[in-house]
Design an enzyme around this catalytic site. Sequence first.
Site, PDB file in Angstrom:
ATOM      1  N   HIS A  21     -30.767   9.186   1.075  1.00  0.00           N
ATOM      2  CA  HIS A  21     -30.429  10.613   1.181  1.00  0.00           C
ATOM      3  C   HIS A  21     -30.213  11.256  -0.201  1.00  0.00           C
ATOM      4  CE1 HIS A  21     -26.044   9.020   1.726  1.00  0.00           C
ATOM      5  NE2 HIS A  21     -26.271   9.264   0.455  1.00  0.00           N
ATOM      6  N   HIS A  33     -19.907  13.178   0.237  1.00  0.00           N
ATOM      7  CA  HIS A  33     -19.811  13.001  -1.215  1.00  0.00           C
ATOM      8  C   HIS A  33     -18.924  14.068  -1.851  1.00  0.00           C
ATOM      9  CE1 HIS A  33     -23.592  11.204   0.094  1.00  0.00           C
ATOM     10  NE2 HIS A  33     -23.667  10.514  -1.006  1.00  0.00           N
ATOM     11  N   HIS A  38     -28.288   1.181  -5.609  1.00  0.00           N
ATOM     12  CA  HIS A  38     -28.187   2.121  -6.714  1.00  0.00           C
ATOM     13  C   HIS A  38     -26.751   2.190  -7.210  1.00  0.00           C
ATOM     14  CE1 HIS A  38     -27.191   4.772  -3.293  1.00  0.00           C
ATOM     15  NE2 HIS A  38     -26.932   5.801  -4.060  1.00  0.00           N
ATOM     16  N   GLU A  70     -23.450   2.202   0.378  1.00  0.00           N
ATOM     17  CA  GLU A  70     -23.794   3.104   1.496  1.00  0.00           C
ATOM     18  C   GLU A  70     -24.570   2.383   2.600  1.00  0.00           C
ATOM     19  OE1 GLU A  70     -24.151   7.271  -1.076  1.00  0.00           O
ATOM     20  OE2 GLU A  70     -25.947   6.117  -0.645  1.00  0.00           O
TER      21      GLU A  70
END
Lengths: 284, 135
Positions: free
Chosen positions: A12, A59, A193, A240
Amino acid sequence: MSKICGGIFTSHVPGIGKAIAQNLQNDPYWKPFFDGFDPIHRWLAAEKPDVAVVFYNDHGLNFFLDKMPTFAIGAANEYRHEDEGWGIAFARPFQGHADLSWHIIEHVVASEFDPVMCQAMTVDHAVAVPFELCWPGKDAFPTKLIPIAINTVQHPLPSPKRCHDLGKAVGRAIESWGGNEKVVIFGTGGLSHQLEGERAGHINVDYDKFCLRNLAPDPEALLQHDTLDIVELAGSQGVEILNWIAARGALTGSVRELASNYHVPISNTAAATVLLSHSERVLA
Amino acid sequence: MLPSSRLMAQGKRAIPGTLVFDGDAAQAGYALNAMCYSFNSLANRQAFAADEEGYMERFHLTPEQKDAVRQRNVLGMLAAGGNVYYLAKLAGIFGLNVQDLGALQTGMSLEEFKAALLEHSVTETRVAQDGRLAA
């Protein structure tokens, strides 16, 4: 009774939203990622799900560190994306399904989970980008949204097993709903990441491939690592994958991989998109 | 970032090059992160740009946090409890994206940072035979 027709799992990255806004889908940098949605578009056109239950992490749009829920379930009839600090706000609203949200809440609390219940919430790029990817264009989204936020920001995070169990409870809740809605489950974020620290830019292709290989046939393989193991393996934002683990948990019946696309890099991220079909019984 | 030896003395797990945003970091960084959270609003971003010092004062940033912001020192902001999800909103005001941040934190140029990511370059696609996927 409601049926879960499948699961969509996708990265995303906010930059994807920017690429959509700038029509860069056929740009050489972006095309290998966007091409992964071709089979998903055809599948969605054939299946026409009524509702999407989306496991994601906020976030810093709806939730701040003053009150950070481990699990939060949206129970609104409409949600909106808003400016997250970069001036981009996707215009299309998301229609909710408050009655089904409350049914899910009742069921998961009866299963001894303790979610925060949200009758008003904004949803950030972790919901908006996957919706824009799945249903491109300007028309109103054909599928309603039920957002389920998992804390992947403020440690301690919920364990992978807890997320998987939450997903199972949500799956059972949907299948016990008296309506005749067809539901698709989303897990968003990942794969490996890391945005911060001296290890910024960390990518772990081996771990990602392990997740992609096992997601459909053996999701419990992903539970062998605790959250800090996953931070070490996949990076501090690679954690995530908890959203994927929860979403996979909601698919409690017969599961088959229909499509998988893994493309490194998109921005700082190893991007992936997976489509799983789901049926309650084994097909002849 | 806390040195590994101190983390281990506290019984915490040390992950190389990685800050785990735990309760200690969240307490230390609260003011800085609260300021960054306010940047979801355009009016607040403009107010910060117009008067950085006054805006930092309004959110009661610590001297260490203020210095890190003044110097655009990302690792300094992290050491002062900043969380990257919130810091990204501040970076946006400075015209920096997450790849710029990556370069700044690793001491690489932007081109070097992008090249390092491309070293992992791979694309793998599988599509099953299924009527619902027919073009």
